[in-house]
Scaffold this active site. Structure first.
Site, mmCIF file in Angstrom:
data_model
loop_
_atom_site.group_PDB
_atom_site.id
_atom_site.type_symbol
_atom_site.label_atom_id
_atom_site.label_comp_id
_atom_site.label_asym_id
_atom_site.label_seq_id
_atom_site.Cartn_x
_atom_site.Cartn_y
_atom_site.Cartn_z
ATOM 1 N N GLY A 136 -8.781 2.992 7.397
ATOM 2 C CA GLY A 136 -9.462 1.744 7.751
ATOM 3 C C GLY A 136 -9.140 1.379 9.183
ATOM 4 O O GLY A 136 -8.220 1.936 9.789
ATOM 5 N N ASP A 174 -4.527 -14.649 4.903
ATOM 6 C CA ASP A 174 -5.740 -13.827 5.049
ATOM 7 C C ASP A 174 -6.084 -13.177 3.713
ATOM 8 O O ASP A 174 -6.480 -12.012 3.648
ATOM 9 C CB ASP A 174 -5.546 -12.747 6.124
HETATM 10 C C1 LIG Z 1 -6.405 4.478 -0.134
HETATM 11 C C2 LIG Z 1 -6.557 3.423 0.951
HETATM 12 C C3 LIG Z 1 -7.826 3.182 1.503
HETATM 13 C C4 LIG Z 1 -8.005 2.236 2.513
HETATM 14 C C5 LIG Z 1 -6.878 1.535 2.966
HETATM 15 C C6 LIG Z 1 -5.596 1.762 2.412
HETATM 16 C C7 LIG Z 1 -5.407 2.712 1.391
HETATM 17 C C8 LIG Z 1 -4.699 0.888 3.091
HETATM 18 C C9 LIG Z 1 -3.327 0.614 3.012
HETATM 19 C C10 LIG Z 1 -2.764 -0.387 3.813
HETATM 20 C C11 LIG Z 1 -3.562 -1.125 4.734
HETATM 21 C C12 LIG Z 1 -2.971 -2.200 5.618
HETATM 22 C C13 LIG Z 1 -4.930 -0.836 4.836
HETATM 23 C C14 LIG Z 1 -5.491 0.147 4.032
HETATM 24 N N1 LIG Z 1 -6.782 0.559 3.937
HETATM 25 C C15 LIG Z 1 -7.898 0.043 4.748
HETATM 26 C C16 LIG Z 1 -8.784 -0.854 3.929
HETATM 27 C C17 LIG Z 1 -8.016 -2.025 3.370
HETATM 28 N N2 LIG Z 1 -8.899 -3.054 2.852
HETATM 29 C C18 LIG Z 1 -1.343 -0.417 3.487
HETATM 30 O O1 LIG Z 1 -0.495 -1.183 3.933
HETATM 31 N N3 LIG Z 1 -1.100 0.513 2.527
HETATM 32 C C19 LIG Z 1 -2.255 1.173 2.215
HETATM 33 O O2 LIG Z 1 -2.340 2.064 1.394
#
Ligand SMILES: Cc1ccc2c(c1)c1c3c(c(C)cc1n2CCCN)C(=O)NC3=O
Length: 278
Positions: A20, A139
């Site tokens: 992301g 948030d």
């Molecule tokens: C499998 C997966 C897919 C998208 C992910 C994450 C994990 C993810 C994660 C995190 C963050 C801050 C954003 C993340 N994103 C971006 C989208 C979050 N809404 C995080 O802190 N751990 C994650 O696994």
């Protein structure tokens, strides 16, 4: 200011695909070279000078790290490590492989109210723990509510993204107008002093969406959405709420309360009969 690890993150982690990206930078899947374990790495661009508009202020990154270190709870994503180079800080975070809660729900025919209650209860337990430590997320939205393992019969909720979170000092007055329009509380729009109660308003909005698929205040423009919030203009349209219990509607109504002090707290919401049947 604590100094984070000055080593090159790639010496310890193989960088994988982008998970992301946002105003802060990117989140990528990474693999720890020593163990083969997968993690999520959040790459944060740091401002090179005080007058620069690009990147994050390093103090705000320090606050996010301090808050993540302060919250050790199964319902909140864990922070494993922090690396720093000249213009970047990298947070090594627990990988929440089940993706976003709302994607999981979108794939199901429909969500039973009992399943919504189970998810809500986990979200409120993690939030109640944060609030007990005077930490507000600020948030909360579906994109920041993730699932640990969607294949499990009982997936576990993890709250992520503490970039706007705040640790309140006793007696401190804190104001911020950051957040995502659909989910922000009236006091945020009015730039009034904030508290953990602002998170509870967001929980009311998220619960409304979880049960109906509709967003209670969303309009064609952010400006109109904010006007709807300030005028408390929302309803339980029978076309979408005919199968929703009165207790669920009562739960939402006790969160979408304009006065922060009269809104249910996380602890009170865990005792509400919709969540905790008598
Ligand atoms: C499998 C997966 C897919 C998208 C992910 C994450 C994990 C993810 C994660 C995190 C963050 C801050 C954003 C993340 N994103 C971006 C989208 C979050 N809404 C995080 O802190 N751990 C994650 O696994």
């Amino acid at each position: 200011m604590a100094v984070f690890k000055p080593e090159n993150v790639e010496d310890f982690y193989e960088i994988g695909e982008v998970l992301g990206s946002g105003h802060f930078g990117q989140v990528r899947r990474v693999c720890e070279r020593s163990s083969g374990t997968s993690w999520a790495a959040k790459f944060l661009k740091i401002r090179k000078s005080a007058c620069s508009r690009m990147g994050l202020d390093r103090g705000s990154v320090q606050r996010e790290v301090d808050i993540l270190h302060a919250i050790q709870h199964p319902g909140v994503v864990g922070l494993k490590d922090v690396f720093e180079s000249r213009a970047e800080v990298v947070l090594i975070l627990e990988l929440v492989s089940g993706g976003e809660l709302f994607d999981f729900i979108a794939e199901k025919e429909n969500l039973l109210e009992s399943e919504a209650i189970e998810f809500m209860k986990q979200i409120l337990e993690g939030l109640g723990f944060m609030h007990s430590k005077s930490i507000a997320h600020f948030d909360l939205k579906p994109e920041n509510i993730m699932l640990s393992d969607r294949a499990s019969p009982h997936p576990r909720i993890k709250l992520i993204d503490f970039g706007l979170a705040h640790l309140f000092s006793p007696g401190e007055e804190f104001r911020s107008t950051s957040g995502t329009p659909q989910y922000i509380a009236p006091e945020v729009i009015n730039a009034e002093p904030l508290s953990t109660a602002a998170d509870m308003w967001s929980i009311g909005v998220i619960t409304y969406i979880l049960l109906s698929g509709l967003s209670p205040f969303q309009d064609h423009t952010d400006e109109d959405t904010l006007k709807n919030i300030l005028s408390m203009k929302y309803e339980f349209d029978e076309r979408y709420f005919s199968m929703t219990s009165s207790l669920a509607k009562d739960f939402i109504q006790k969160l979408l309360v304009k006065s922060p002090s009269e809104r249910m707290t996380a602890e009170e919401s865990l005792l509400h009969p919709w969540i905790k049947p008598i």
